[in-house]
Design an enzyme around this catalytic site. Structure first.
Site, PDB file in Angstrom:
ATOM      1  N   HIS A   1     -10.213  -1.778 -10.214  1.00  0.00           N
ATOM      2  CA  HIS A   1     -10.533  -1.033  -8.979  1.00  0.00           C
ATOM      3  C   HIS A   1      -9.418  -0.032  -8.628  1.00  0.00           C
ATOM      4  CE1 HIS A   1     -13.722  -3.953  -8.212  1.00  0.00           C
ATOM      5  NE2 HIS A   1     -12.857  -4.956  -8.209  1.00  0.00           N
TER       6      HIS A   1
HETATM    7  C1  BDR Z   1     -10.093  -3.996  -3.702  1.00  0.00           C
HETATM    8  O1  BDR Z   1      -9.840  -5.228  -3.031  1.00  0.00           O
HETATM    9  C2  BDR Z   1      -8.658  -5.809  -3.492  1.00  0.00           C
HETATM   10  O2  BDR Z   1      -8.848  -7.171  -3.734  1.00  0.00           O
HETATM   11  C3  BDR Z   1      -8.262  -5.044  -4.734  1.00  0.00           C
HETATM   12  O3  BDR Z   1      -6.848  -4.979  -4.839  1.00  0.00           O
HETATM   13  C4  BDR Z   1      -8.873  -3.689  -4.530  1.00  0.00           C
HETATM   14  O4  BDR Z   1      -8.018  -2.843  -3.792  1.00  0.00           O
HETATM   15  C5  BDR Z   1     -11.373  -4.141  -4.499  1.00  0.00           C
HETATM   16  O5  BDR Z   1     -12.434  -4.424  -3.659  1.00  0.00           O
END
Ligand code: BDR
Ligand code: CA
Length: 306
Positions: free
Chosen positions: A237
């Site tokens: 992500h």
């Molecule tokens: C986002 O949520 C966090 O858990 C990750 O680091 C990322 O920024 C993904 O939904």
């Protein structure tokens, strides 16, 4: 080189995003700001400091910000990121944490210093950025662009049926940021779920401290993904948001009006994208709708192995 501030709640994928930004050699990182999110503000700052030491970049300013969302209670993602936020990696590393400054003020100072030049990459709940915007409305004229890892415009959420984690944790902050009048590219789950890093990809990285870190930290994250899907992989992500900030050609975007639900028991934190223009509002967000997965993962494998 692009001048950037990176706002993190480090977080396994935040950590890999930082590795990508540093190793790319394409980002002039003027500072890193930390915030409550995946883990506490304190732990996120410790993790960030360790990752930057691993990368040999202890010269980069790391400034702590908000220790809770604007209105809501914190909610840590232990099942994904482990108790310490980075899956137990770098446990023994000794560091000294910077206690000076406050992230929203740092963002304002740097934006004033580098007017029109600064890209802010937001990889966490947007509490720091919202506080900065509230304090200094001229940020809309000073900040070049925000690249946000957040939201899900046409795919399901990852923390509720409709909400993505970063937006869900502080939806009021997200609303302030999306409506601040700063150019925004939104890198949501619609594209980040496609950029899965596999064990085989990690094996292909050149051996070294960064690969060891990626291998160790992602083990926990991959276990979680395996439980849910039967595949040993994990979604990049935050690294994708860094990748997009450095190279827009990795994605196809569409300009739309996007808002955040903040008043619903069922749908709080949902990013509502008005694809059809029903609301007759001025578009405010470049929404990523397609990604070149293979090119991004190849770039990541190559860059982290440098
Ligand atoms: C986002 O949520 C966090 O858990 C990750 O680091 C990322 O920024 C993904 O939904
Ligand atoms: Ca994050």
């Amino acid at each position: 080189m692009k001048k950037v501030i990176i706002d993190v709640d480090t977080g396994i994928d935040d950590a890999i995003g930082l590795c990508l930004a540093v190793q790319s050699g394409q980002a002039d990182i003027v500072g890193i700001t930390t915030v409550n999110g995946n883990t506490s503000l304190e732990q996120a700052t410790v993790n960030t400091t360790k990752v930057m030491k691993l990368l040999g970049r202890e010269d980069v300013a790391i400034v702590k910000g908000a220790n809770r969302p604007l209105l809501r209670d914190p909610h840590f993602e232990v099942s994904v990121h482990g108790n310490d936020g980075i899956g137990g990696a770098l446990k023994e590393m000794e560091i000294v944490v910077n206690e000076d400054g406050f992230a929203p003020d740092f963002i304002i100072e740097q934006a004033a210093k580098y007017k029109g030049e600064l890209t802010i990459i937001l990889l966490a709940p947007m509490t720091n950025m919202a506080l900065a915007i509230r304090k200094e409305p001229r940020l809309k004229d000073w900040v070049k662009e925000l690249v946000i890892m957040g939201g899900a415009v046409s795919s399901p959420g990852n923390i509720t049926p409709t909400a993505e984690y970063n937006i869900f944790i502080d939806p009021e902050a997200a609303k302030i940021v999306l409506h601040a009048g700063i150019p925004i590219t939104l890198v949501g789950l619609d594209v980040t779920r496609q950029t899965l890093l596999t064990e085989a990809d990690i094996e292909r990285m050149n051996a070294g401290a960064v690969r060891d870190f990626v291998q160790e930290s992602t083990t926990h994250y991959m276990n979680r993904h395996f439980q849910l899907t039967g595949n040993r992989a994990c979604a990049m992500h935050d690294p994708l948001a860094v990748g997009v900030a450095l190279d827009k050609s990795l994605v196809r975007t569409e300009l739309h009006y996007v808002d955040v639900e903040t008043k619903s028991d069922l749908c709080d934190g949902q990013t509502v994208c008005d694809f059809k223009g029903w609301l007759k509002k001025e578009p405010n967000v470049n929404v990523c709708v397609e990604v070149d997965r293979d090119r991004f993962i190849e770039t990541l494998v190559d860059t982290l192995g440098r």
